[in-house]
Scaffold this motif. Structure first.
Motif, mmCIF file in Angstrom:
data_model
loop_
_atom_site.group_PDB
_atom_site.id
_atom_site.type_symbol
_atom_site.label_atom_id
_atom_site.label_comp_id
_atom_site.label_asym_id
_atom_site.label_seq_id
_atom_site.Cartn_x
_atom_site.Cartn_y
_atom_site.Cartn_z
ATOM 1 N N PRO A 67 15.097 16.563 -36.455
ATOM 2 C CA PRO A 67 14.622 15.453 -35.615
ATOM 3 C C PRO A 67 15.264 14.140 -36.041
ATOM 4 C CG PRO A 67 12.926 16.129 -37.185
ATOM 5 C CD PRO A 67 14.021 17.145 -37.272
ATOM 6 N N TYR A 68 15.576 13.319 -35.068
ATOM 7 C CA TYR A 68 16.186 12.023 -35.348
ATOM 8 C C TYR A 68 15.079 11.003 -35.553
ATOM 9 C CZ TYR A 68 19.250 7.989 -35.035
ATOM 10 O OH TYR A 68 19.939 6.839 -35.315
ATOM 11 N N ARG A 69 15.121 10.319 -36.667
ATOM 12 C CA ARG A 69 14.084 9.364 -37.011
ATOM 13 C C ARG A 69 14.665 7.955 -37.042
ATOM 14 N NH1 ARG A 69 9.657 12.086 -38.788
ATOM 15 N NH2 ARG A 69 8.759 10.224 -39.744
ATOM 16 N N VAL A 85 9.636 6.781 -37.654
ATOM 17 C CA VAL A 85 9.054 7.767 -36.749
ATOM 18 C C VAL A 85 10.139 8.600 -36.095
ATOM 19 C CG1 VAL A 85 7.010 6.380 -36.241
ATOM 20 C CG2 VAL A 85 9.060 6.100 -34.842
ATOM 21 N N ASP A 86 9.741 9.787 -35.706
ATOM 22 C CA ASP A 86 10.578 10.629 -34.848
ATOM 23 C C ASP A 86 10.754 9.886 -33.521
ATOM 24 O OD1 ASP A 86 11.416 12.603 -32.941
ATOM 25 O OD2 ASP A 86 10.660 14.173 -34.240
ATOM 26 N N ARG A 96 -2.302 6.433 -34.014
ATOM 27 C CA ARG A 96 -3.356 7.288 -34.554
ATOM 28 C C ARG A 96 -2.923 8.016 -35.832
ATOM 29 N NH1 ARG A 96 -7.732 8.528 -31.658
ATOM 30 N NH2 ARG A 96 -7.836 10.583 -32.670
ATOM 31 N N GLU A 97 -1.725 8.595 -35.823
ATOM 32 C CA GLU A 97 -1.310 9.440 -36.932
ATOM 33 C C GLU A 97 -0.631 8.651 -38.054
ATOM 34 O OE1 GLU A 97 -2.349 12.443 -36.868
ATOM 35 O OE2 GLU A 97 -3.028 12.366 -34.784
ATOM 36 N N ASN A 98 0.174 7.669 -37.712
ATOM 37 C CA ASN A 98 0.900 6.924 -38.738
ATOM 38 C C ASN A 98 0.092 5.760 -39.297
ATOM 39 O OD1 ASN A 98 2.988 8.228 -36.859
ATOM 40 N ND2 ASN A 98 4.267 7.660 -38.598
ATOM 41 N N ASN A 126 -0.543 2.403 -20.920
ATOM 42 C CA ASN A 126 -1.021 3.690 -21.422
ATOM 43 C C ASN A 126 -0.137 4.098 -22.600
ATOM 44 O OD1 ASN A 126 -3.084 4.039 -19.526
ATOM 45 N ND2 ASN A 126 -1.702 4.969 -18.048
ATOM 46 N N ALA A 127 -0.721 4.118 -23.784
ATOM 47 C CA ALA A 127 0.060 4.384 -24.996
ATOM 48 C C ALA A 127 0.588 5.812 -25.048
ATOM 49 C CB ALA A 127 -0.795 4.107 -26.233
ATOM 50 N N CYS A 128 0.005 6.715 -24.276
ATOM 51 C CA CYS A 128 0.468 8.108 -24.310
ATOM 52 C C CYS A 128 1.735 8.303 -23.487
ATOM 53 C CB CYS A 128 -0.621 9.058 -23.808
ATOM 54 S SG CYS A 128 -0.914 8.990 -22.016
ATOM 55 N N LEU A 129 2.095 7.317 -22.670
ATOM 56 C CA LEU A 129 3.254 7.463 -21.783
ATOM 57 C C LEU A 129 4.470 6.672 -22.245
ATOM 58 C CD1 LEU A 129 1.719 7.380 -18.179
ATOM 59 C CD2 LEU A 129 2.318 9.354 -19.587
ATOM 60 N N THR A 130 4.404 6.072 -23.413
ATOM 61 C CA THR A 130 5.536 5.274 -23.884
ATOM 62 C C THR A 130 5.859 5.653 -25.320
ATOM 63 O OG1 THR A 130 6.395 3.015 -24.051
ATOM 64 C CG2 THR A 130 4.107 3.354 -24.694
ATOM 65 N N LEU A 131 7.126 5.594 -25.678
ATOM 66 C CA LEU A 131 7.558 5.955 -27.023
ATOM 67 C C LEU A 131 7.450 4.751 -27.958
ATOM 68 C CD1 LEU A 131 10.739 8.036 -26.126
ATOM 69 C CD2 LEU A 131 8.450 8.898 -26.640
#
Length: 243
Positions: A67-69, A85-86, A96-98, A126-131
Motif C-alpha cells: 500500500p502507498y502511504r 495514512v494509506d 476514528r482509527e488514527n 460526509n467523511a465516509c465519502l472523501t479520502l
C-alpha cells in the motif's frame, strides 16, 4: 423361405435384410469411429501431460502490491495533527482509527445516512465519502470540537433542551450538519424548496427539513431536531466552525 430372385440354395438367414439390421449396423459404425477419434485426440494430450513438469503447470502467485502511504497534516478542531495514512483511507477512518475521535459515527458507509458528517473548511461533508489525503492542510471540525471547554455549542444545548435525540447515534452528524446548514443559510444559499431566490433566506420548518434531509434519524426524532435548529437559527451570528 426364399426370396424369389435369389438362386437356389441361398440360405434364408443370409438373404434376409431388414431396416432394423441396417440401422443397427450404422449406429455401430458411428460409435466405433467416435471411440477411435477420441482415443486419437487423447493420446497427444496424455503425452503432453507426461512431459509437463509441476513447475510449468502451477501459476506462480503474484505478490500483493505494498500500500502507498502518505504523510499529511490536518487541522483537527483547531490543533495540527500529523498522520501517515494509506492513500485509500477515508477521512472517517482516519478520524476514528488514527486519531480515536469516535464521536464521528460510521453508519451506512455509503454517504446516505449523514451520521459521519463533519465540517471541512466550514462546509459540511460526509467523511465516509472523501479520502484523508485529499484534505492535507485543511481544517476539520468534528463533534468533539464544537463545544468551548465545558460550554456547549448553542446547537448542542438546543438538542438537549428540545430532546432532539434518543439513541444518539446520529446526533453528532446532525449537529455538525446543522452548523454547516446555518452557515449556508446565512450566506444566502437557496434550497430545493426556496420560493424566492432573491429574498433573504428564512429558515421555516419546511426549509430546515429540506436542508437536513441528508441526515437520517432512525429514532424519528425529527420534530424535536427541527425545533432545536429553528431556535438556534433565530440567534444571530451563531458560529459552527472552529478556526
Amino acid at each position: 423361405m426364399k426370396f424369389e430372385n435369389h438362386p437356389e440354395g441361398v440360405d434364408d438367414a443370409r438373404a434376409r435384410v431388414t431396416r432394423r439390421a441396417v440401422f443397427q449396423s450404422g449406429v455401430a459404425l458411428v460409435g466405433a469411429n467416435a471411440t477411435l477419434g477420441a482415443a486419437a485426440q487423447a493420446a497427444p494430450i496424455a503425452q503432453n501431460a507426461q512431459n509437463t513438469t509441476p513447475a510449468e503447470t502451477a501459476t506462480p502467485a503474484q505478490p500483493e502490491p505494498a500500500p502507498y502511504r502518505m504523510q499529511i497534516e490536518l487541522q483537527i478542531n483547531g490543533k495540527p495533527q500529523r498522520l501517515e495514512v494509506d492513500t485509500r483511507t477515508t477521512l472517517l477512518d482516519a478520524l476514528r482509527e488514527n486519531l480515536r475521535l469516535t464521536g464521528t459515527k460510521k453508519g451506512c458507509d455509503h454517504g446516505q445516512c449523514g451520521a459521519c458528517t463533519v465540517l471541512i473548511e466550514g462546509r459540511r461533508t460526509n467523511a465516509c465519502l472523501t479520502l484523508a489525503v485529499m484534505h492535507d492542510g485543511q481544517s476539520v471540525t468534528t463533534i468533539e470540537g464544537m463545544a468551548q471547554g465545558d460550554t456547549l455549542h448553542p446547537l448542542q444545548q438546543a438538542f438537549v433542551t428540545h430532546d432532539g435525540f434518543q439513541c444518539g447515534y446520529c446526533t453528532p452528524g446532525q449537529i455538525c450538519s446543522a452548523a454547516g446548514m446555518l452557515a449556508e443559510a446565512r450566506a444566502g444559499m437557496p434550497s430545493h424548496v426556496t420560493r424566492d431566490l432573491t429574498a433573504t433566506v428564512s429558515l421555516s420548518d419546511e426549509e430546515i427539513r429540506e436542508r437536513m434531509s441528508g441526515n437520517l434519524c432512525r429514532c424519528s426524532a425529527y420534530p424535536n431536531i427541527v425545533a432545536a435548529i429553528k431556535e438556534v437559527s433565530e440567534v444571530s451570528d451563531v458560529s459552527g466552525v472552529r478556526s
